[in-house]
Enzyme design. Structure first.
Site, PDB file in Angstrom:
ATOM      1  CG  HIS A 200     -22.558   6.429  59.912  1.00  0.00           C
ATOM      2  ND1 HIS A 200     -21.355   5.845  60.209  1.00  0.00           N
ATOM      3  CD2 HIS A 200     -23.509   5.550  60.307  1.00  0.00           C
ATOM      4  CE1 HIS A 200     -21.564   4.672  60.748  1.00  0.00           C
ATOM      5  NE2 HIS A 200     -22.861   4.453  60.825  1.00  0.00           N
TER       6      HIS A 200
HETATM    7  C1  UD1 Z   1     -27.632   2.603  59.278  1.00  0.00           C
HETATM    8  C2  UD1 Z   1     -27.518   1.765  60.549  1.00  0.00           C
HETATM    9  C3  UD1 Z   1     -26.116   1.872  61.092  1.00  0.00           C
HETATM   10  C4  UD1 Z   1     -25.080   1.536  60.042  1.00  0.00           C
HETATM   11  C5  UD1 Z   1     -25.298   2.449  58.843  1.00  0.00           C
HETATM   12  C6  UD1 Z   1     -24.311   2.178  57.751  1.00  0.00           C
HETATM   13  C7  UD1 Z   1     -29.536   1.529  61.958  1.00  0.00           C
HETATM   14  C8  UD1 Z   1     -30.187   2.006  63.181  1.00  0.00           C
HETATM   15  N1  UD1 Z   1     -28.413   2.218  61.582  1.00  0.00           N
HETATM   16  O1  UD1 Z   1     -27.514   3.955  59.672  1.00  0.00           O
HETATM   17  O2  UD1 Z   1     -25.964   1.000  62.174  1.00  0.00           O
HETATM   18  O3  UD1 Z   1     -23.783   1.715  60.561  1.00  0.00           O
HETATM   19  O4  UD1 Z   1     -26.625   2.235  58.374  1.00  0.00           O
HETATM   20  O5  UD1 Z   1     -24.506   3.017  56.679  1.00  0.00           O
HETATM   21  O6  UD1 Z   1     -29.988   0.581  61.343  1.00  0.00           O
HETATM   22  N2  UD1 Z   1     -30.270   7.325  53.046  1.00  0.00           N
HETATM   23  C9  UD1 Z   1     -30.059   7.544  51.705  1.00  0.00           C
HETATM   24  N3  UD1 Z   1     -29.902   6.442  50.915  1.00  0.00           N
HETATM   25  C10 UD1 Z   1     -29.962   5.176  51.377  1.00  0.00           C
HETATM   26  C11 UD1 Z   1     -30.172   4.977  52.758  1.00  0.00           C
HETATM   27  C12 UD1 Z   1     -30.314   6.078  53.576  1.00  0.00           C
HETATM   28  O7  UD1 Z   1     -30.000   8.655  51.230  1.00  0.00           O
HETATM   29  O8  UD1 Z   1     -29.798   4.225  50.585  1.00  0.00           O
HETATM   30  C13 UD1 Z   1     -30.436   8.500  53.934  1.00  0.00           C
HETATM   31  C14 UD1 Z   1     -31.808   8.495  54.564  1.00  0.00           C
HETATM   32  O9  UD1 Z   1     -32.674   9.377  53.920  1.00  0.00           O
HETATM   33  C15 UD1 Z   1     -31.582   8.905  55.997  1.00  0.00           C
HETATM   34  C16 UD1 Z   1     -30.101   8.693  56.224  1.00  0.00           C
HETATM   35  O10 UD1 Z   1     -29.497   8.363  54.998  1.00  0.00           O
HETATM   36  O11 UD1 Z   1     -31.878  10.247  56.213  1.00  0.00           O
HETATM   37  C17 UD1 Z   1     -29.884   7.630  57.270  1.00  0.00           C
HETATM   38  O12 UD1 Z   1     -30.305   6.318  56.827  1.00  0.00           O
HETATM   39  P1  UD1 Z   1     -30.768   5.182  57.844  1.00  0.00           P
HETATM   40  O13 UD1 Z   1     -30.964   3.913  57.139  1.00  0.00           O
HETATM   41  O14 UD1 Z   1     -31.891   5.715  58.666  1.00  0.00           O
HETATM   42  O15 UD1 Z   1     -29.580   5.019  58.884  1.00  0.00           O
HETATM   43  P2  UD1 Z   1     -28.006   5.125  58.688  1.00  0.00           P
HETATM   44  O16 UD1 Z   1     -27.562   6.400  59.282  1.00  0.00           O
HETATM   45  O17 UD1 Z   1     -27.596   4.818  57.282  1.00  0.00           O
END
Ligand code: UD1
Length: 366
Positions: free
Chosen positions: A210
Site C-alpha cells: 500500500h
Molecule cells: C494510511 C496511513 C499508513 C497506514 C495505512 C494502513 C498515513 C499517512 N498513512 O495509509 O501509514 O499504514 O493507512 O492502511 O496516515 N480509502 C478507502 N477507505 C477507507 C480509507 C481509505 O477507500 O476507509 C482510500 C482513500 O480513498 C484513499 C486511499 O484509500 O485514496 C488511501 O487512504 P489514506 O487514509 O489516505 O492512506 P492509506 O494509504 O490508507
C-alpha cells in the site's frame, strides 16, 4: 481525563490493548479509575478497514467519530485538526494519547499541544530516516511535541535521547501491536477464500502492498507483481488489496494467474492467513512485526525500516526495489531456507499493562 486517538487501521490494533488494560485496572478497586474517551478521527471509514477491527478487538464504540475521511495529505490532516480542536475544547483532557505514525497521530498531537494539553505517543521514537514517507514526517513532528513516549525498542529510546528527550519522559513498554497479535491467536478465523482457493498450510504466499512508492504508479506495480509471480510459478500468492492499491490493481489483475487479489481481511482472518503462509511479501510496518513474532519469513519491499529489530533479530529482510534479491528471497522461502529469528525484547503481549502502570506514575509525578 485521558483522550485516546485512533484513526486508521493499524491504530486500532495499537489502541485496543491499552483500552483493555485500562478497563482491567479500573476494575481493581485499589486505585482511582482512569477516565477516558475514545476519539475516532474517521481517517479510515470503510467497514473492512475500521468497524470489523472494533468488533474483533472488543474496542468500545468511539465516543465521537470526527469523520475526517480521505483527501490529500494536507486536506486530511487539516480536517482532522479542525474537528479535533472543537472536540478537545468541548472535552478538556489531562492527557491525549496518540499511537503509531498516521496523519491522525500528528494532527491530534499538534492540536493538543496548541491547547496546552500533554501528549503521550505510543510507539514513539522509531525512525526510517526516509523523508519521502508521510509516516516519517508524522513521527518526527509528533515526537518533537509529545511529552511522554511509550516505546517498542531500545533503538527507539536511543533515537529519542539523541533528539534531546529526557530519560524520564521515556517508558520502554514493548509493543502493543503484539498484545493484539497474542490476543488474536486463540480467536483466529479461517477466511472464506481459504476453501475457495483450496489453500493448504505452508503452500502459499501472502502479499500486502500500500505504500505510494510501490502502488501509485501502474508500471511499477505491474513489474513488481510480475517478478513475484514468475519467481514462484507453482504457488498461489494471496493478495488482500488495500483500497489505495485497488485503483491500479483492478486495471492489471487479469495479467496474473497465481496472484489472487482479494478484499481486505478482518484482523483475525489476516493473522490466520499469514500464520500458515510459506512466506510474506509486504511494504507494511505492522506486518514486519507480526511475522517476526510468528516466526514467518518476511520480505519487505522497502530500502529502510523504522523497525530494525525485525531485521537484526527477527525473520524480516529488506530488499528495496532490487528485483534480483526479490527473486532470490522468494525462492529461498519456497525451499524453506530462512533465518529463524528471535522475539524482540518486551514484545510479549503485556505492553498495554505496562502503559497503564506508566500512566499512574505520570499522574503521581505531576
Ligand atoms: C494510511 C496511513 C499508513 C497506514 C495505512 C494502513 C498515513 C499517512 N498513512 O495509509 O501509514 O499504514 O493507512 O492502511 O496516515 N480509502 C478507502 N477507505 C477507507 C480509507 C481509505 O477507500 O476507509 C482510500 C482513500 O480513498 C484513499 C486511499 O484509500 O485514496 C488511501 O487512504 P489514506 O487514509 O489516505 O492512506 P492509506 O494509504 O490508507
Amino acid at each position: 481525563m485521558i483522550t485516546l486517538i485512533a484513526g486508521a487501521r493499524p491504530n486500532f490494533m495499537k489502541i485496543a490493548p491499552l483500552v483493555r488494560a485500562i478497563r482491567l485496572a479500573n476494575r481493581n478497586q485499589q486505585r482511582s479509575p482512569i477516565q477516558y474517551r475514545l476519539v475516532h478521527t474517521g481517517q479510515h471509514y470503510d467497514d473492512r478497514l475500521s468497524k470489523i477491527f472494533f468488533e474483533e478487538l472488543e474496542l468500545p464504540e468511539p465516543d465521537v467519530n470526527l469523520g475526517a475521511g480521505s483527501g490529500t495529505q494536507a486536506e486530511q490532516t487539516a480536517r482532522i485538526m479542525i474537528e479535533f480542536e472543537k472536540d478537545l475544547l468541548q472535552h478538556p483532557s489531562d492527557l491525549v494519547i496518540v499511537v503509531g505514525d498516521v496523519n491522525s497521530t500528528m494532527a491530534c498531537t499538534i492540536v493538543s499541544k496548541k491547547l496546552n494539553t500533554k501528549v503521550a505517543h505510543v510507539e514513539g521514537g522509531i525512525r526510517s530516516f526516509d523523508m519521502t514517507m508521510p509516516e516519517e514526517i508524522n513521527r518526527i513532528v509528533t515526537d518533537a511535541l509529545a511529552d511522554y513516549f511509550f516505546t517498542t525498542s531500545q533503538v527507539a529510546n536511543d533515537n529519542l535521547i539523541r533528539t534531546g528527550i529526557k530519560a524520564q519522559q521515556i517508558f520502554f513498554v514493548g509493543n502493543t501491536m503484539i498484545d493484539s497479535l497474542k490476543f488474536s491467536l486463540d480467536r483466529l478465523k479461517k477466511p472464506s477464500i481459504w476453501d475457495q482457493l483450496s489453500l493448504r498450510k505452508l503452500e502459499y504466499f501472502v502479499l500486502t502492498l500500500h505504500r505510494p512508492a510501490n502502488v501509485d504508479d501502474l508500471e511499477t506495480l505491474s513489474d513488481l507483481l510480475q517478478v513475484i509471480e514468475e519467481s514462484v510459478p507453482d504457488r498461489l500468492i494471496v493478495f488482500p488489496v488495500h483500497p489505495r492499491t485497488k485503483k491500479n490493481f483492478d486495471r492489471i489483475a487479469d495479467k496474473f494467474t497465481n496472484i489472487k487479489g482479494i478484499e481486505p481481511l478482518s484482523y483475525f482472518e489476516f493473522v490466520f492467513l499469514i500464520r500458515h503462509a510459506m512466506g510474506v511479501v509486504t511494504d507494511s510496518g505492522g506486518v514486519q512485526e507480526e511475522t517476526t513474532v510468528l516466526q514467518i519469513p518476511c520480505v519487505t519491499l522497502r530500502a529502510n525500516t523504522e523497525r530494525p529489530e525485525t531485521v537484526t533479530e527477527g525473520t524480516n529482510i529488506l530488499i528495496g526495489d532490487d528485483q534480483r534479491k526479490l527473486r532470490q528471497a522468494l525462492s529461498d522461502m519456497r525451499s524453506q531456507k530462512w533465518k529463524k529469528g528471535k522475539i524482540p525484547e518486551l514484545w510479549d503481549g503485556h505492553a498495554g499493562e505496562r502503559i497503564v502502570s506508566a500512566l499512574y506514575q505520570i499522574a503521581l509525578d505531576k
